[in-house]
Design a protein around this motif. Structure first.
Motif, PDB file in Angstrom:
ATOM      1  N   LEU A   1      65.468  47.826  76.167  1.00  0.00           N
ATOM      2  CA  LEU A   1      64.366  47.888  77.122  1.00  0.00           C
ATOM      3  C   LEU A   1      64.292  46.639  77.976  1.00  0.00           C
TER       4      LEU A   1
ATOM      5  N   MET B   1      60.160  54.603  80.847  1.00  0.00           N
ATOM      6  CA  MET B   1      60.990  53.523  80.316  1.00  0.00           C
ATOM      7  C   MET B   1      60.707  52.217  81.053  1.00  0.00           C
TER       8      MET B   1
ATOM      9  N   SER C   1      59.279  48.863  79.343  1.00  0.00           N
ATOM     10  CA  SER C   1      60.008  47.597  79.445  1.00  0.00           C
ATOM     11  C   SER C   1      59.100  46.442  79.859  1.00  0.00           C
TER      12      SER C   1
END
Length: 263
Positions: free
Chosen positions: A193, A207, A211
């Motif tokens: 990530l 995602m 992150s």
């Protein structure tokens, strides 16, 4: 009448920092493995994948960068990340072998002890990151040498954050097996990530959002922006987030250490 803590704070910090560096250098196997890991990643990702990931489509996905230019800052920061995070095991080893008990009876504040440990372990992590970067730097096609100081700053802040994080976990758990289980469960998702070797520019929205909750993301992005001029976030924002998280994680580590070692 003499105060409870007779040793000056800075002297206690410097002594513990020096001890952590010396302890690391004495463990030859750990030194060897710490340096081998990033070069394995560099060999497989930097040299291996770069031979196949070529062409305009790849450069477009990496915002104009070659895969080597993209991955070198990530591998250098990954070296810092793993070394600093794993340093939390030293708290457990010192507790098991009795050194921690000897440290706690010293006339020094416990905050100085944990701060010195964090500084010493962070220095080791930054050194490994710099060595990795120095060896991998010639492989880059178009690096910006003026960005090296900012990349170094990103390494230092990232090392302080994850050394503090690892030390807090090490203070909270009672054995090395539990720490290693937590580390592997947490570290691998953070590595991917964080964008060390996998680009997040075209990643799904969920995602990208995930992150942003990983401090490593800002360290990797700052180093990559400094060395290549290409990043996912503004460089000033990366540095600002790291600068805000550093004292927070150090405070958490200090509280965890003091709580775990309270009489």
């Amino acid at each position: 009448m003499a105060g409870k803590h007779e040793t000056p704070f800075l002297m206690a910090v410097s002594t513990m920092a020096y001890r952590q560096v010396r302890a690391f250098l004495r463990m030859k196997a750990r030194v060897a493995m710490s340096f081998m890991r990033p070069f394995m990643w560099l060999f497989f990702f930097g040299l291996g994948w770069s031979m196949s990931l070529r062409g305009q489509a790849v450069r477009a996905a990496l915002r104009g960068l070659s895969f080597t230019d993209f991955v070198v800052p990530g591998v250098a920061m990954m070296s810092v990340f793993f070394t600093s995070f794993f340093s939390g095991t030293s708290v457990i080893w010192d507790r098991e072998f009795g050194f921690l008990k000897e440290t706690l009876v010293a006339p020094a504040p416990r905050s100085a002890i944990i701060f010195g440990r964090v500084l010493g372990d962070s220095a080791v992590a930054v050194l490994q990151g710099l060595i990795t970067l120095a060896i991998a730097y010639p492989l880059m096609e178009d690096p910006d040498p003026t960005g090296i100081p900012l990349a170094l700053l990103a390494m230092v802040l990232t090392a302080l954050i994850y050394t503090s994080f690892g030390s807090a976990i090490g203070s909270a758990v009672s054995n090395i097996e539990t720490f290693q289980l937590i580390q592997m469960t947490v570290a691998m998702p953070m590595m991917f990530l964080g964008g060390t070797v996998v680009p997040l520019y075209r990643a799904p929205t969920w995602m990208k959002v995930a992150s942003l909750a990983v401090p490593l993301t800002y360290g990797v992005d700052a180093a990559r922006s400094a060395l290549t001029g290409v990043g996912m976030l503004p460089l000033w924002l990366d540095v600002a987030v790291l600068a805000c998280l550093t004292p927070l994680l150090i405070l958490i580590a200090a509280r965890a250490f003091e709580g775990a070692t309270a009489p």
